[in-house]
Motif scaffolding. Structure first.
Motif: not given
Length: 95
Positions: A4-5, A44-45, A41-42, A49, A35, A1-2, A32
């Motif tokens: 911000t969630p 969150c991704d 970050v992982a 997902k 990085r 993801m690029t 986020y």
């Protein structure tokens, strides 16, 4: 993801990382994209997902009371269904 969630993803990831008492949502939103922590970050991704946004317990209680009202053979009023939703909340339903 690029990008911000959503906030709920950041909050859930912070809870799982043990950061919920350390950082505010504003700080997590800045972490986020910078990085700051590749593991965060992982996390969150993966949450974004594979998981769905949590449902508020109040909504869960109302849905359960409605389900009970709709499937009951007894003659409940809408007021009694609403009271049942409050009782479910007080009993800790959905925790």
């Amino acid at each position: 993801m690029t990008d911000t969630p959503p906030d709920w993803v950041l909050i859930e990831a912070a809870k799982r990382a043990g950061w919920s008492d350390l950082y505010t949502l504003d700080t997590l939103q800045r972490f986020y994209p910078d990085r700051f922590s590749p593991a965060f970050v992982a996390l969150c991704d993966m949450i974004a997902k594979h998981e769905q946004k949590p449902v508020d317990r109040k909504v869960l209680c109302a849905r359960e009371a409605d389900r009970l009202w709709q499937t009951s053979d007894e003659d409940f009023t809408i007021e009694e269904a609403c009271l049942r939703a409050i009782e479910l909340w007080e009993e800790g339903f959905g925790k």
